[in-house]
Scaffold this motif. Structure first.
Motif, PDB file in Angstrom:
ATOM      1  N   TYR A  44      14.221  60.192  -7.335  1.00 46.98           N
ATOM      2  CA  TYR A  44      13.717  59.724  -8.628  1.00 46.98           C
ATOM      3  C   TYR A  44      14.857  59.167  -9.478  1.00 46.98           C
ATOM      4  N   ILE A  45      14.465  58.453 -10.527  1.00 46.52           N
ATOM      5  CA  ILE A  45      15.399  57.772 -11.431  1.00 46.52           C
ATOM      6  C   ILE A  45      15.244  58.354 -12.823  1.00 46.52           C
ATOM      7  N   THR A  46      16.383  58.547 -13.512  1.00 46.91           N
ATOM      8  CA  THR A  46      16.329  58.984 -14.908  1.00 46.91           C
ATOM      9  C   THR A  46      17.125  58.030 -15.792  1.00 46.91           C
ATOM     10  N   LEU A  47      16.610  57.823 -16.995  1.00 49.97           N
ATOM     11  CA  LEU A  47      17.338  57.072 -18.012  1.00 49.97           C
ATOM     12  C   LEU A  47      18.228  58.062 -18.721  1.00 49.97           C
ATOM     13  N   GLY A  48      19.491  57.706 -18.913  1.00 45.59           N
ATOM     14  CA  GLY A  48      20.450  58.692 -19.388  1.00 45.59           C
ATOM     15  C   GLY A  48      21.122  58.368 -20.700  1.00 45.59           C
ATOM     16  N   PRO A  49      22.319  58.897 -20.868  1.00 47.83           N
ATOM     17  CA  PRO A  49      23.073  58.767 -22.114  1.00 47.83           C
ATOM     18  C   PRO A  49      23.400  57.318 -22.457  1.00 47.83           C
ATOM     19  N   GLU A  50      23.742  57.128 -23.725  1.00 45.28           N
ATOM     20  CA  GLU A  50      24.050  55.791 -24.221  1.00 45.28           C
ATOM     21  C   GLU A  50      25.081  55.894 -25.342  1.00 45.28           C
ATOM     22  N   ASN A  51      25.932  54.903 -25.421  1.00 47.47           N
ATOM     23  CA  ASN A  51      26.830  54.721 -26.563  1.00 47.47           C
ATOM     24  C   ASN A  51      26.504  53.364 -27.168  1.00 47.47           C
ATOM     25  N   ALA A  52      26.348  53.328 -28.478  1.00 44.75           N
ATOM     26  CA  ALA A  52      26.067  52.068 -29.168  1.00 44.75           C
ATOM     27  C   ALA A  52      27.166  51.816 -30.192  1.00 44.75           C
ATOM     28  N   VAL A  53      27.642  50.572 -30.233  1.00 42.48           N
ATOM     29  CA  VAL A  53      28.739  50.192 -31.130  1.00 42.48           C
ATOM     30  C   VAL A  53      28.371  48.878 -31.816  1.00 42.48           C
ATOM     31  N   ALA A  54      28.620  48.827 -33.115  1.00 41.40           N
ATOM     32  CA  ALA A  54      28.383  47.582 -33.851  1.00 41.40           C
ATOM     33  C   ALA A  54      29.340  46.510 -33.357  1.00 41.40           C
ATOM     34  N   ARG A  55      28.811  45.320 -33.161  1.00 42.46           N
ATOM     35  CA  ARG A  55      29.615  44.177 -32.725  1.00 42.46           C
ATOM     36  C   ARG A  55      29.232  42.939 -33.530  1.00 42.46           C
ATOM     37  N   ALA A  56      29.061  43.136 -34.817  1.00 42.68           N
ATOM     38  CA  ALA A  56      28.664  42.038 -35.689  1.00 42.68           C
ATOM     39  C   ALA A  56      29.865  41.149 -36.011  1.00 42.68           C
ATOM     40  N   ASP A  57      29.563  39.883 -36.270  1.00 45.85           N
ATOM     41  CA  ASP A  57      30.577  38.959 -36.769  1.00 45.85           C
ATOM     42  C   ASP A  57      29.953  38.171 -37.916  1.00 45.85           C
ATOM     43  N   ARG A  58      30.617  37.157 -38.376  1.00 43.61           N
ATOM     44  CA  ARG A  58      30.109  36.399 -39.528  1.00 43.61           C
ATOM     45  C   ARG A  58      28.798  35.678 -39.242  1.00 43.61           C
ATOM     46  N   SER A  60      26.393  36.688 -36.820  1.00 46.66           N
ATOM     47  CA  SER A  60      25.255  37.488 -36.362  1.00 46.66           C
ATOM     48  C   SER A  60      25.543  38.979 -36.452  1.00 46.66           C
ATOM     49  N   ALA A  61      24.456  39.742 -36.512  1.00 46.20           N
ATOM     50  CA  ALA A  61      24.527  41.197 -36.419  1.00 46.20           C
ATOM     51  C   ALA A  61      24.214  41.552 -34.969  1.00 46.20           C
ATOM     52  N   ALA A  62      25.102  42.248 -34.329  1.00 44.30           N
ATOM     53  CA  ALA A  62      24.907  42.571 -32.915  1.00 44.30           C
ATOM     54  C   ALA A  62      25.319  44.008 -32.647  1.00 44.30           C
ATOM     55  N   THR A  63      24.801  44.538 -31.549  1.00 39.97           N
ATOM     56  CA  THR A  63      25.134  45.886 -31.104  1.00 39.97           C
ATOM     57  C   THR A  63      25.415  45.854 -29.608  1.00 39.97           C
ATOM     58  N   ARG A  64      26.459  46.566 -29.193  1.00 42.53           N
ATOM     59  CA  ARG A  64      26.755  46.724 -27.768  1.00 42.53           C
ATOM     60  C   ARG A  64      26.276  48.112 -27.359  1.00 42.53           C
ATOM     61  N   HIS A  65      25.468  48.152 -26.316  1.00 39.23           N
ATOM     62  CA  HIS A  65      24.914  49.408 -25.809  1.00 39.23           C
ATOM     63  C   HIS A  65      25.437  49.635 -24.400  1.00 39.23           C
ATOM     64  N   ASP A  66      26.192  50.698 -24.200  1.00 36.09           N
ATOM     65  CA  ASP A  66      26.604  51.121 -22.863  1.00 36.09           C
ATOM     66  C   ASP A  66      25.706  52.293 -22.489  1.00 36.09           C
ATOM     67  N   PHE A  67      24.993  52.176 -21.372  1.00 38.70           N
ATOM     68  CA  PHE A  67      24.022  53.212 -21.018  1.00 38.70           C
ATOM     69  C   PHE A  67      24.085  53.531 -19.531  1.00 38.70           C
ATOM     70  N   VAL A  68      23.555  54.698 -19.193  1.00 34.54           N
ATOM     71  CA  VAL A  68      23.586  55.208 -17.822  1.00 34.54           C
ATOM     72  C   VAL A  68      22.159  55.330 -17.294  1.00 34.54           C
ATOM     73  N   ILE A  69      21.985  54.913 -16.061  1.00 37.09           N
ATOM     74  CA  ILE A  69      20.760  55.167 -15.316  1.00 37.09           C
ATOM     75  C   ILE A  69      21.192  55.910 -14.056  1.00 37.09           C
ATOM     76  N   SER A  70      20.508  57.024 -13.763  1.00 39.12           N
ATOM     77  CA  SER A  70      20.897  57.856 -12.624  1.00 39.12           C
ATOM     78  C   SER A  70      19.794  57.902 -11.580  1.00 39.12           C
ATOM     79  N   VAL A  71      20.226  57.966 -10.331  1.00 38.45           N
ATOM     80  CA  VAL A  71      19.320  58.149  -9.200  1.00 38.45           C
ATOM     81  C   VAL A  71      19.630  59.513  -8.611  1.00 38.45           C
ATOM     82  N   HIS A  72      18.592  60.280  -8.334  1.00 40.01           N
ATOM     83  CA  HIS A  72      18.736  61.630  -7.789  1.00 40.01           C
ATOM     84  C   HIS A  72      17.942  61.713  -6.489  1.00 40.01           C
ATOM     85  N   THR A  73      18.481  62.400  -5.496  1.00 38.91           N
ATOM     86  CA  THR A  73      17.737  62.570  -4.247  1.00 38.91           C
ATOM     87  C   THR A  73      18.111  63.871  -3.560  1.00 38.91           C
TER      88      THR A  73
END
Length: 136
Positions: A44-58, A60-73
């Motif tokens: 099975y697959i699980t959606l996991g942890p995430e880190n979000a960081v503002a990455r806005a500039d003049r 646009s407003a933007a966000t960078r999301h680093d996230f984990v997806i795990s596979v278990h067997t």
């Protein structure tokens, strides 16, 4: 920048994964945000942890999301689990996710780690991805 985009991104990722024909053939509907109680599928697959960081500039407003997806067997060896992990990567890299707010400018694979879980009966692959979302 708003953390409100995090839930929107997760919903889009989940919908994209459950709709992927290759993943359906490998794990069926065994893709979870929260692992259910009771007997679990062999893989099975699980959606996991995430880190979000503002990455806005003049411009646009933007966000960078680093996230984990795990596979278990519970299957022996790593071949089968790596096949599922590869299918997740293929499904997500540069995927045209449909977001209810904002627009996805990039979605890329960062790294993976294959390992035996702490009880050694399970194997797990953690995949790290990075998404950048412009908040229109």
């Amino acid at each position: 920048m708003s953390y409100a985009l995090s839930g929107i991104l997760q919903r889009a990722i989940y919908q994209h994964l459950v709709g992927d024909a290759v993943l359906q053939s490998l794990v069926g509907d065994a893709i979870y945000d929260a692992v259910p109680t009771g007997v679990l599928p062999t893989t099975y697959i699980t959606l996991g942890p995430e880190n979000a960081v503002a990455r806005a500039d003049r411009s646009s407003a933007a966000t960078r999301h680093d996230f984990v997806i795990s596979v278990h067997t519970e299957k022996d060896g790593f071949q089968a689990i790596k096949e599922v992990a590869g299918a997740i990567s293929d499904a997500l890299v540069d995927a045209p996710l449909s977001l209810s707010r904002g627009s996805l400018s990039t979605l890329e694979f960062l790294r993976a780690k294959a390992r035996r879980s702490s009880n050694s009966q399970m194997r797990q692959v953690d995949l790290w991805f990075r998404a950048r979302i412009e908040d229109d």
